[in-house]
Design a protein around this motif. Structure first.
Motif, PDB file in Angstrom:
ATOM      1  N   MET A 153      -0.431   4.057   7.966  1.00 56.22           N
ATOM      2  CA  MET A 153       0.342   2.880   7.954  1.00 56.22           C
ATOM      3  C   MET A 153       0.836   3.205   6.344  1.00 56.22           C
ATOM      4  O   MET A 153       0.131   3.461   5.440  1.00 56.22           O
ATOM      5  N   THR A 154       2.319   2.829   6.317  1.00 59.23           N
ATOM      6  CA  THR A 154       2.784   2.887   5.044  1.00 59.23           C
ATOM      7  C   THR A 154       2.946   1.708   4.499  1.00 59.23           C
ATOM      8  O   THR A 154       3.146   0.554   5.252  1.00 59.23           O
ATOM      9  N   VAL A 155       2.522   1.727   3.351  1.00 58.58           N
ATOM     10  CA  VAL A 155       2.562   0.210   2.459  1.00 58.58           C
ATOM     11  C   VAL A 155       3.649   0.268   1.536  1.00 58.58           C
ATOM     12  O   VAL A 155       3.667   1.340   0.639  1.00 58.58           O
ATOM     13  N   HIS A 156       4.417  -0.739   1.647  1.00 58.00           N
ATOM     14  CA  HIS A 156       5.592  -0.704   0.574  1.00 58.00           C
ATOM     15  C   HIS A 156       5.240  -1.778  -0.531  1.00 58.00           C
ATOM     16  O   HIS A 156       5.073  -3.012   0.058  1.00 58.00           O
ATOM     17  N   GLU A 157       5.099  -1.413  -1.720  1.00 57.96           N
ATOM     18  CA  GLU A 157       4.730  -2.202  -2.491  1.00 57.96           C
ATOM     19  C   GLU A 157       6.009  -2.960  -3.235  1.00 57.96           C
ATOM     20  O   GLU A 157       7.184  -2.119  -3.449  1.00 57.96           O
ATOM     21  N   PRO A 158       6.118  -4.101  -3.834  1.00 55.84           N
ATOM     22  CA  PRO A 158       7.082  -4.545  -4.407  1.00 55.84           C
ATOM     23  C   PRO A 158       7.350  -4.006  -5.617  1.00 55.84           C
ATOM     24  O   PRO A 158       6.253  -3.371  -6.459  1.00 55.84           O
ATOM     25  N   GLN A 159       8.561  -3.640  -6.249  1.00 55.44           N
ATOM     26  CA  GLN A 159       8.598  -3.158  -7.473  1.00 55.44           C
ATOM     27  C   GLN A 159       7.666  -3.770  -8.652  1.00 55.44           C
ATOM     28  O   GLN A 159       7.284  -2.941  -9.539  1.00 55.44           O
ATOM     29  N   ALA A 160       7.582  -5.026  -8.724  1.00 58.96           N
ATOM     30  CA  ALA A 160       6.984  -5.768  -9.774  1.00 58.96           C
ATOM     31  C   ALA A 160       5.406  -5.293  -9.709  1.00 58.96           C
ATOM     32  O   ALA A 160       4.940  -5.361 -11.044  1.00 58.96           O
ATOM     33  N   SER A 161       4.902  -5.036  -8.682  1.00 60.68           N
ATOM     34  CA  SER A 161       3.259  -4.779  -8.599  1.00 60.68           C
ATOM     35  C   SER A 161       3.083  -3.256  -8.769  1.00 60.68           C
ATOM     36  O   SER A 161       1.896  -2.938  -8.697  1.00 60.68           O
ATOM     37  N   ARG A 162       3.981  -2.328  -8.730  1.00 59.22           N
ATOM     38  CA  ARG A 162       3.835  -0.779  -8.753  1.00 59.22           C
ATOM     39  C   ARG A 162       2.991  -0.422 -10.275  1.00 59.22           C
ATOM     40  O   ARG A 162       3.485  -0.701 -11.203  1.00 59.22           O
ATOM     41  N   GLY A 163       1.821   0.080  -9.914  1.00 60.31           N
ATOM     42  CA  GLY A 163       1.200   0.626 -11.339  1.00 60.31           C
ATOM     43  C   GLY A 163       0.553  -0.640 -12.351  1.00 60.31           C
ATOM     44  O   GLY A 163       0.208  -0.249 -13.252  1.00 60.31           O
ATOM     45  N   THR A 164       0.659  -1.649 -11.816  1.00 61.27           N
ATOM     46  CA  THR A 164       0.076  -2.884 -12.705  1.00 61.27           C
ATOM     47  C   THR A 164      -1.354  -3.132 -12.424  1.00 61.27           C
ATOM     48  O   THR A 164      -1.944  -3.863 -13.055  1.00 61.27           O
ATOM     49  N   GLY A 165      -1.950  -2.431 -11.450  1.00 61.46           N
ATOM     50  CA  GLY A 165      -3.555  -2.627 -11.031  1.00 61.46           C
ATOM     51  C   GLY A 165      -3.599  -3.801 -10.445  1.00 61.46           C
ATOM     52  O   GLY A 165      -4.771  -4.239 -10.531  1.00 61.46           O
ATOM     53  N   GLY A 166      -2.709  -4.313  -9.756  1.00 58.21           N
ATOM     54  CA  GLY A 166      -2.768  -5.879  -8.961  1.00 58.21           C
ATOM     55  C   GLY A 166      -3.647  -5.510  -7.966  1.00 58.21           C
ATOM     56  O   GLY A 166      -4.039  -4.354  -7.512  1.00 58.21           O
ATOM     57  N   PRO A 167      -3.855  -6.688  -7.124  1.00 58.58           N
ATOM     58  CA  PRO A 167      -4.453  -6.479  -5.884  1.00 58.58           C
ATOM     59  C   PRO A 167      -3.965  -5.575  -4.718  1.00 58.58           C
ATOM     60  O   PRO A 167      -2.569  -5.309  -4.762  1.00 58.58           O
ATOM     61  N   PRO A 168      -4.659  -4.944  -3.819  1.00 61.42           N
ATOM     62  CA  PRO A 168      -4.077  -4.290  -3.016  1.00 61.42           C
ATOM     63  C   PRO A 168      -3.040  -5.027  -1.860  1.00 61.42           C
ATOM     64  O   PRO A 168      -3.127  -6.222  -1.879  1.00 61.42           O
ATOM     65  N   ILE A 169      -2.043  -4.496  -1.469  1.00 62.88           N
ATOM     66  CA  ILE A 169      -1.082  -5.098  -0.759  1.00 62.88           C
ATOM     67  C   ILE A 169      -1.149  -5.146   0.837  1.00 62.88           C
ATOM     68  O   ILE A 169      -1.336  -6.267   1.458  1.00 62.88           O
ATOM     69  N   ASP A 170      -1.953  -3.799   1.639  1.00 57.49           N
ATOM     70  CA  ASP A 170      -2.108  -4.034   2.725  1.00 57.49           C
ATOM     71  C   ASP A 170      -3.588  -4.716   3.064  1.00 57.49           C
ATOM     72  O   ASP A 170      -4.408  -4.783   2.352  1.00 57.49           O
ATOM     73  N   VAL A 171      -3.616  -5.181   4.161  1.00 62.65           N
ATOM     74  CA  VAL A 171      -5.030  -6.001   4.551  1.00 62.65           C
ATOM     75  C   VAL A 171      -6.177  -5.361   4.424  1.00 62.65           C
ATOM     76  O   VAL A 171      -7.010  -6.043   4.003  1.00 62.65           O
ATOM     77  N   GLN A 172      -6.271  -4.272   4.871  1.00 62.42           N
ATOM     78  CA  GLN A 172      -7.501  -3.366   5.018  1.00 62.42           C
ATOM     79  C   GLN A 172      -8.009  -3.182   3.816  1.00 62.42           C
ATOM     80  O   GLN A 172      -9.152  -3.423   3.403  1.00 62.42           O
ATOM     81  N   SER A 173      -7.025  -2.791   2.858  1.00 63.49           N
ATOM     82  CA  SER A 173      -7.436  -2.790   1.425  1.00 63.49           C
ATOM     83  C   SER A 173      -7.802  -3.815   0.935  1.00 63.49           C
ATOM     84  O   SER A 173      -8.999  -3.842   0.083  1.00 63.49           O
ATOM     85  N   TRP A 174      -7.185  -4.851   1.177  1.00 63.32           N
ATOM     86  CA  TRP A 174      -7.519  -6.243   0.568  1.00 63.32           C
ATOM     87  C   TRP A 174      -8.664  -6.627   0.846  1.00 63.32           C
ATOM     88  O   TRP A 174      -9.728  -7.299   0.197  1.00 63.32           O
ATOM     89  N   ARG A 175      -9.232  -6.608   2.225  1.00 64.51           N
ATOM     90  CA  ARG A 175     -10.422  -6.768   2.636  1.00 64.51           C
ATOM     91  C   ARG A 175     -11.505  -6.027   2.158  1.00 64.51           C
ATOM     92  O   ARG A 175     -12.547  -6.582   1.760  1.00 64.51           O
ATOM     93  N   ARG A 176     -11.182  -4.685   2.212  1.00 65.06           N
ATOM     94  CA  ARG A 176     -12.232  -3.756   1.399  1.00 65.06           C
ATOM     95  C   ARG A 176     -12.581  -4.236   0.098  1.00 65.06           C
ATOM     96  O   ARG A 176     -13.641  -4.302  -0.538  1.00 65.06           O
ATOM     97  N   HIS A 177     -11.479  -4.635  -0.781  1.00 65.14           N
ATOM     98  CA  HIS A 177     -11.564  -4.865  -2.324  1.00 65.14           C
ATOM     99  C   HIS A 177     -12.480  -6.059  -2.269  1.00 65.14           C
ATOM    100  O   HIS A 177     -13.275  -6.330  -3.120  1.00 65.14           O
ATOM    101  N   ARG A 178     -12.293  -7.163  -1.373  1.00 64.06           N
ATOM    102  CA  ARG A 178     -13.072  -8.591  -1.452  1.00 64.06           C
ATOM    103  C   ARG A 178     -14.442  -8.249  -1.205  1.00 64.06           C
ATOM    104  O   ARG A 178     -15.326  -8.832  -1.801  1.00 64.06           O
ATOM    105  N   LEU A 179     -14.734  -7.230  -0.177  1.00 62.99           N
ATOM    106  CA  LEU A 179     -16.172  -7.048   0.290  1.00 62.99           C
ATOM    107  C   LEU A 179     -16.685  -6.345  -0.916  1.00 62.99           C
ATOM    108  O   LEU A 179     -17.867  -6.714  -1.201  1.00 62.99           O
ATOM    109  N   LEU A 180     -16.232  -5.323  -1.509  1.00 63.82           N
ATOM    110  CA  LEU A 180     -16.627  -4.567  -2.704  1.00 63.82           C
ATOM    111  C   LEU A 180     -17.046  -5.599  -3.976  1.00 63.82           C
ATOM    112  O   LEU A 180     -18.187  -5.551  -4.388  1.00 63.82           O
ATOM    113  N   GLU A 181     -16.169  -6.411  -3.947  1.00 67.76           N
ATOM    114  CA  GLU A 181     -16.554  -7.589  -5.173  1.00 67.76           C
ATOM    115  C   GLU A 181     -17.605  -8.547  -4.893  1.00 67.76           C
ATOM    116  O   GLU A 181     -18.002  -8.770  -5.889  1.00 67.76           O
TER     117      GLU A 181
END
Length: 77
Positions: A1-29
């Motif tokens: 799955m290719t994830v296209h990040e908005p220009q503003a969020s690249r390299g900013t360390g913000g939350p993941p864009i794709d759903v699976q990464s976001w779910r994983r991030h929330r679970l780890l937190e």
């Protein structure tokens, strides 16, 4: 799955864009071990909100996953 990040969020360390990464991030937190977070995040049959609510109330992550696990009927092909 290719994830296209908005220009503003690249390299900013913000939350993941794709759903699976976001779910994983929330679970780890919430304190889920990495392997369990990977398994649950990749399976959309798990209700993430129900899992997080149980853990917030003191339920251990592995028990929360067992409680919220899809029924055998949902797992059949």
């Amino acid at each position: 799955m290719t994830v296209h990040e908005p220009q503003a969020s690249r390299g900013t360390g913000g939350p993941p864009i794709d759903v699976q990464s976001w779910r994983r991030h929330r679970l780890l937190e919430a304190g889920f071990p990495g392997a369990l977070a990977d398994t649950v995040a990749s399976d959309s049959r798990f209700d993430l909100h129900a899992l997080l609510l149980l853990v917030d109330r003191g339920c251990p992550p592995d028990l929360a996953v067992r409680i919220v696990a899809p029924s055998p009927r949902e797992m059949a092909p």
